[in-house]
Design an enzyme around this catalytic site. Structure first.
Site, short mmCIF file in Angstrom:
data_model
loop_
_atom_site.label_atom_id
_atom_site.label_comp_id
_atom_site.label_asym_id
_atom_site.label_seq_id
_atom_site.Cartn_x
_atom_site.Cartn_y
_atom_site.Cartn_z
N GLY A 21 -15.10 27.54 -45.13
CA GLY A 21 -14.62 26.43 -44.31
C GLY A 21 -13.56 25.51 -44.88
O GLY A 21 -12.28 25.84 -44.99
N GLN A 71 -16.99 29.76 -29.72
CA GLN A 71 -18.30 29.33 -30.17
C GLN A 71 -18.38 28.30 -29.34
O GLN A 71 -17.83 27.45 -28.76
CB GLN A 71 -18.22 28.57 -31.39
N CYS A 108 -24.31 22.56 -36.58
CA CYS A 108 -23.48 21.49 -36.56
C CYS A 108 -24.23 20.23 -36.38
O CYS A 108 -25.22 19.93 -35.49
CB CYS A 108 -22.53 21.54 -35.44
#
Ligand SMILES: Cc1cc2nc3c(=O)[nH]c(=O)nc-3n(C[C@H](O)[C@H](O)[C@H](O)COP(=O)(O)O)c2cc1C
Length: 328
Positions: free
Chosen positions: A224, A70, A100
């Site tokens: 996550g 990423q 994010c």
């Protein structure tokens, strides 16, 4: 679910988490059946790649295929260059971070801040897709804020630019981690595009995973925080998905051995001193909910050597509550 030439072996994938999903943790989650894992985000500013941290983040040697890296940034040309270099180092899929909300990322208008600027999103994605001959995927949120929940627009832009899969966290950038994730916008995105969609946000049990698959109609899920201290959640999810029955809990000794294996991988990957430090947070998550966890935590976060960390871990998890592992 398929991403370019890669047929994934399941529906459940590990979300990228900076500071957590390093190579040892990714290996562990793959071992338990995560169908895909992604590196922690790497900056597109290649001048910063010489730091030990960046070098480790780009260490893909032992990653299972497909190896996903990423990258985060805001300039189309630097993201394209970074993507090309990642592919040269072995990346088989490039994932772009537009999910994010961290200040450090957003101040530079990267991460989820990009969702405010669809034109720039288009430029970034087109540049990266043109720069590499591997699939490009996008991690995003449902929009910038509740008033500008433009996830469908961004997803369409991504598909038109040649992005081959989307992972969507069911919150806006403004929500950060507050409130509950919602899956309705993910369902809208899924029906607006033809590429595979992974739903993400607050999935922490087998039952919840099936509910999110139903609500979102997504092709797969991304897990996550629920994987912290519980990498075997992928085994639980796969088992429930296949059989409709909960997986048998792990025996104490199995949990102890999994954790000891994780520690050993951390020491090897980081070296003893950093490995011991990185292991502390994982041990803190592993012991959550167990009897005498506070006592164990306060001791284990102080130790400085691998041998002492192993000794405390062996003793604590060997003797943890009951015959089966009941944490989480
Ligand atoms: C500590 C931490 C670090 C994260 N780092 C990243 C990252 O590097 N890249 C990214 O796209 N998302 C990152 N995220 C977001 C997660 O991938 C995920 O979208 C989010 O945690 C919601 O999923 P969950 O409810 O299953 O945790 C991070 C989340 C956490 C908690």
């Amino acid at each position: 679910m398929r991403i370019g030439p890669y047929q994934l072996g399941g529906h459940f994938t590990l979300a990228p988490m900076a500071g957590i999903t390093d190579a040892p943790f990714r290996r562990l989650c793959r071992h338990f059946g995560a169908a895909l894992t992604t590196s922690e985000m790497t900056t597109a500013d290649i001048d910063l790649w010489q730091t030990a941290k960046s070098r480790r983040r780009l260490d893909l040697d032992l990653d299972a295929e497909p190896r996903v890296v990423q990258i985060a940034g805001s300039e189309p040309a630097s993201l394209a260059t970074a993507a090309r270099l990642c592919v040269e180092r072995g990346a088989q899929i490039i994932d772009i971070n537009m999910g994010c909300p961290a200040k450090k990322v957003c101040r530079k208008a990267a991460g989820s801040a990009l969702l405010r600027d669809p034109l720039l999103v288009e430029q970034i994605l087109s540049s990266v897709v043109a720069a590499v001959d591997v699939p490009v995927t996008l991690k995003m949120r449902t929009g910038w804020d509740r008033e500008r929940r433009n996830g469908v627009q961004i997803a369409r832009i991504a598909e038109a630019a040649g992005v081959q899969a989307l992972a969507i966290h069911g919150r806006t950038r403004a929500c950060r981690y507050r409130g509950n994730a919602e899956y309705e916008t993910i369902a809208q995105i899924k029906s607006a595009v033809g590429i595979p969609v992974l739903a993400n946000g607050d999935i922490d049990s087998a039952e919840k995973s099936l509910e999110v698959l139903r609500l979102s109609s997504a092709d797969g899920l991304m897990i996550g925080r629920a994987a912290r201290g519980r990498p075997w959640i992928f085994r639980e999810l796969n088992h429930y998905f296949a059989s409709g029955e909960p997986a048998a809990p792990l025996a104490n000794n199995d949990v102890r051995d999994i954790i000891l294996g994780h520690l050993s991988d951390l020491y090897q990957f980081y070296g003893e001193s950093t490995g011991v430090r990185v292991a502390r947070k994982h041990l803190t998550w592993y012991c959550t909910g167990l009897k005498n966890a506070d006592k164990f935590r306060s001791r284990v976060v102080r130790v400085k050597t691998a041998s002492e960390q192993i000794r405390l871990t062996r003793t604590f998890f060997g003797a943890a509550a009951g015959d089966v592992y009941m944490a989480a």
